[in-house]
Design a protein around this motif. Structure first.
Motif, PDB file in Angstrom:
ATOM      1  N   SER A  21       0.835  -1.208   0.000  1.00 18.81           N
ATOM      2  CA  SER A  21       0.000   0.000   0.000  1.00 18.81           C
ATOM      3  C   SER A  21       0.864   1.251   0.000  1.00 18.81           C
ATOM      4  O   SER A  21       0.631   2.178  -0.775  1.00 18.81           O
ATOM      5  CB  SER A  21      -0.928   0.015   1.221  1.00 18.81           C
ATOM      6  OG  SER A  21      -1.877  -1.004   1.129  1.00 18.81           O
ATOM      7  N   ALA A  22       1.878   1.282   0.880  1.00 21.69           N
ATOM      8  CA  ALA A  22       2.731   2.466   1.005  1.00 21.69           C
ATOM      9  C   ALA A  22       3.573   2.710  -0.241  1.00 21.69           C
ATOM     10  O   ALA A  22       3.764   3.851  -0.662  1.00 21.69           O
ATOM     11  CB  ALA A  22       3.646   2.318   2.232  1.00 21.69           C
ATOM     12  N   VAL A  23       4.076   1.639  -0.829  1.00 13.75           N
ATOM     13  CA  VAL A  23       4.996   1.783  -1.959  1.00 13.75           C
ATOM     14  C   VAL A  23       4.260   1.981  -3.277  1.00 13.75           C
ATOM     15  O   VAL A  23       4.602   2.856  -4.072  1.00 13.75           O
ATOM     16  CB  VAL A  23       5.957   0.577  -2.050  1.00 13.75           C
ATOM     17  CG1 VAL A  23       6.871   0.705  -3.265  1.00 13.75           C
ATOM     18  CG2 VAL A  23       6.776   0.456  -0.774  1.00 13.75           C
ATOM     19  N   PHE A  24       3.220   1.181  -3.529  1.00 14.66           N
ATOM     20  CA  PHE A  24       2.567   1.193  -4.832  1.00 14.66           C
ATOM     21  C   PHE A  24       1.125   1.692  -4.806  1.00 14.66           C
ATOM     22  O   PHE A  24       0.463   1.727  -5.842  1.00 14.66           O
ATOM     23  CB  PHE A  24       2.604  -0.204  -5.458  1.00 14.66           C
ATOM     24  CG  PHE A  24       4.008  -0.700  -5.680  1.00 14.66           C
ATOM     25  CD1 PHE A  24       4.813  -0.136  -6.650  1.00 14.66           C
ATOM     26  CD2 PHE A  24       4.526  -1.717  -4.894  1.00 14.66           C
ATOM     27  CE1 PHE A  24       6.111  -0.566  -6.845  1.00 14.66           C
ATOM     28  CE2 PHE A  24       5.820  -2.169  -5.085  1.00 14.66           C
ATOM     29  CZ  PHE A  24       6.614  -1.593  -6.059  1.00 14.66           C
ATOM     30  N   LEU A  40      -5.447  -4.983  -4.450  1.00 12.13           N
ATOM     31  CA  LEU A  40      -5.967  -4.467  -5.722  1.00 12.13           C
ATOM     32  C   LEU A  40      -5.282  -3.159  -6.075  1.00 12.13           C
ATOM     33  O   LEU A  40      -4.795  -2.448  -5.207  1.00 12.13           O
ATOM     34  CB  LEU A  40      -7.479  -4.255  -5.605  1.00 12.13           C
ATOM     35  CG  LEU A  40      -8.293  -5.495  -5.250  1.00 12.13           C
ATOM     36  CD1 LEU A  40      -9.757  -5.122  -5.020  1.00 12.13           C
ATOM     37  CD2 LEU A  40      -8.161  -6.551  -6.343  1.00 12.13           C
ATOM     38  N   GLY A  41      -5.282  -2.840  -7.363  1.00 11.46           N
ATOM     39  CA  GLY A  41      -4.703  -1.594  -7.833  1.00 11.46           C
ATOM     40  C   GLY A  41      -3.684  -1.811  -8.935  1.00 11.46           C
ATOM     41  O   GLY A  41      -3.181  -0.859  -9.521  1.00 11.46           O
ATOM     42  N   VAL A  78       6.049  -1.635 -13.160  1.00 13.01           N
ATOM     43  CA  VAL A  78       6.356  -0.538 -14.071  1.00 13.01           C
ATOM     44  C   VAL A  78       5.956   0.757 -13.373  1.00 13.01           C
ATOM     45  O   VAL A  78       4.804   0.931 -12.972  1.00 13.01           O
ATOM     46  CB  VAL A  78       5.594  -0.694 -15.407  1.00 13.01           C
ATOM     47  CG1 VAL A  78       5.888   0.469 -16.329  1.00 13.01           C
ATOM     48  CG2 VAL A  78       5.954  -2.020 -16.064  1.00 13.01           C
ATOM     49  N   VAL A  79       6.919   1.662 -13.196  1.00 11.55           N
ATOM     50  CA  VAL A  79       6.665   2.924 -12.495  1.00 11.55           C
ATOM     51  C   VAL A  79       7.141   4.086 -13.359  1.00 11.55           C
ATOM     52  O   VAL A  79       7.980   3.920 -14.234  1.00 11.55           O
ATOM     53  CB  VAL A  79       7.373   2.953 -11.122  1.00 11.55           C
ATOM     54  CG1 VAL A  79       6.842   1.841 -10.215  1.00 11.55           C
ATOM     55  CG2 VAL A  79       8.881   2.832 -11.264  1.00 11.55           C
ATOM     56  N   ASP A  80       6.578   5.262 -13.102  1.00 14.97           N
ATOM     57  CA  ASP A  80       6.963   6.441 -13.873  1.00 14.97           C
ATOM     58  C   ASP A  80       8.302   7.022 -13.426  1.00 14.97           C
ATOM     59  O   ASP A  80       9.049   7.562 -14.231  1.00 14.97           O
ATOM     60  CB  ASP A  80       5.886   7.531 -13.759  1.00 14.97           C
ATOM     61  CG  ASP A  80       4.624   7.134 -14.499  1.00 14.97           C
ATOM     62  OD1 ASP A  80       4.723   6.423 -15.515  1.00 14.97           O
ATOM     63  OD2 ASP A  80       3.533   7.532 -14.041  1.00 14.97           O
ATOM     64  N   ARG A  88      10.309   5.221  -1.318  1.00  5.61           N
ATOM     65  CA  ARG A  88       9.116   4.764  -0.586  1.00  5.61           C
ATOM     66  C   ARG A  88       9.280   3.319  -0.128  1.00  5.61           C
ATOM     67  O   ARG A  88       8.890   2.958   0.979  1.00  5.61           O
ATOM     68  CB  ARG A  88       7.862   4.899  -1.447  1.00  5.61           C
ATOM     69  CG  ARG A  88       7.402   6.329  -1.634  1.00  5.61           C
ATOM     70  CD  ARG A  88       5.964   6.428  -2.133  1.00  5.61           C
ATOM     71  NE  ARG A  88       5.652   5.613  -3.297  1.00  5.61           N
ATOM     72  CZ  ARG A  88       5.739   6.017  -4.563  1.00  5.61           C
ATOM     73  NH1 ARG A  88       6.152   7.252  -4.847  1.00  5.61           N
ATOM     74  NH2 ARG A  88       5.407   5.210  -5.557  1.00  5.61           N
ATOM     75  N   ALA A  89       9.882   2.484  -0.984  1.00  7.36           N
ATOM     76  CA  ALA A  89      10.077   1.079  -0.623  1.00  7.36           C
ATOM     77  C   ALA A  89      11.001   0.942   0.583  1.00  7.36           C
ATOM     78  O   ALA A  89      10.729   0.176   1.509  1.00  7.36           O
ATOM     79  CB  ALA A  89      10.634   0.298  -1.817  1.00  7.36           C
ATOM     80  N   VAL A  90      12.093   1.689   0.600  1.00  6.44           N
ATOM     81  CA  VAL A  90      13.028   1.640   1.729  1.00  6.44           C
ATOM     82  C   VAL A  90      12.352   2.166   2.992  1.00  6.44           C
ATOM     83  O   VAL A  90      12.461   1.572   4.064  1.00  6.44           O
ATOM     84  CB  VAL A  90      14.312   2.409   1.390  1.00  6.44           C
ATOM     85  CG1 VAL A  90      15.194   2.574   2.630  1.00  6.44           C
ATOM     86  CG2 VAL A  90      15.091   1.688   0.280  1.00  6.44           C
ATOM     87  N   LEU A  91      11.610   3.262   2.888  1.00  9.03           N
ATOM     88  CA  LEU A  91      10.902   3.805   4.042  1.00  9.03           C
ATOM     89  C   LEU A  91       9.840   2.834   4.567  1.00  9.03           C
ATOM     90  O   LEU A  91       9.541   2.817   5.765  1.00  9.03           O
ATOM     91  CB  LEU A  91      10.261   5.142   3.704  1.00  9.03           C
ATOM     92  CG  LEU A  91      11.223   6.310   3.521  1.00  9.03           C
ATOM     93  CD1 LEU A  91      10.491   7.544   3.000  1.00  9.03           C
ATOM     94  CD2 LEU A  91      11.925   6.626   4.830  1.00  9.03           C
TER      95      LEU A  91
END
Length: 99
Positions: A21-24, A40-41, A78-80, A88-91
């Motif tokens: 949720s936090a990362v993606f 989902l998302g 796939v990210v922009d 965000r992933a590390v945090l």
């Protein structure tokens, strides 16, 4: 068209849900009791499943192992903008193996 479901074995369902949720920006869909939940998302749902000590199939006696890349399947998101997602992933508790 074939529907694709992604299943990830995790140690802690709630911790994994918070991470994705936090990362993606994924959100929890259905809860599957104490053994799983749907995220989902993405273009395909991701099912987080509680890790199990059971064999991966009834036709084998080989136990599941969870060392890095224990399976040939992996996810590519796939990210922009990579740097902000890595941050965000590390945090959120992820580990940066190499910059």
């Amino acid at each position: 068209m074939i529907d694709l479901l992604v299943n990830l074995d995790v140690d802690d369902l709630d911790k994994a849900a918070r991470f994705y949720s936090a990362v993606f920006g994924l959100r929890v869909g259905r809860r599957l009791g104490a053994v799983g939940l749907e995220m989902l998302g993405c273009s395909s749902p991701i099912y987080l499943l509680k890790r199990s000590a059971t064999p991966p199939a009834e036709t084998t006696s080989q136990p599941r192992t969870y060392q890095r890349h224990w399976t040939p399947v992996h996810l590519d998101f796939v990210v922009d903008e990579l740097e902000s997602v890595v941050e965000r992933a590390v945090l959120a508790g992820g580990f940066l193996e190499k910059p």
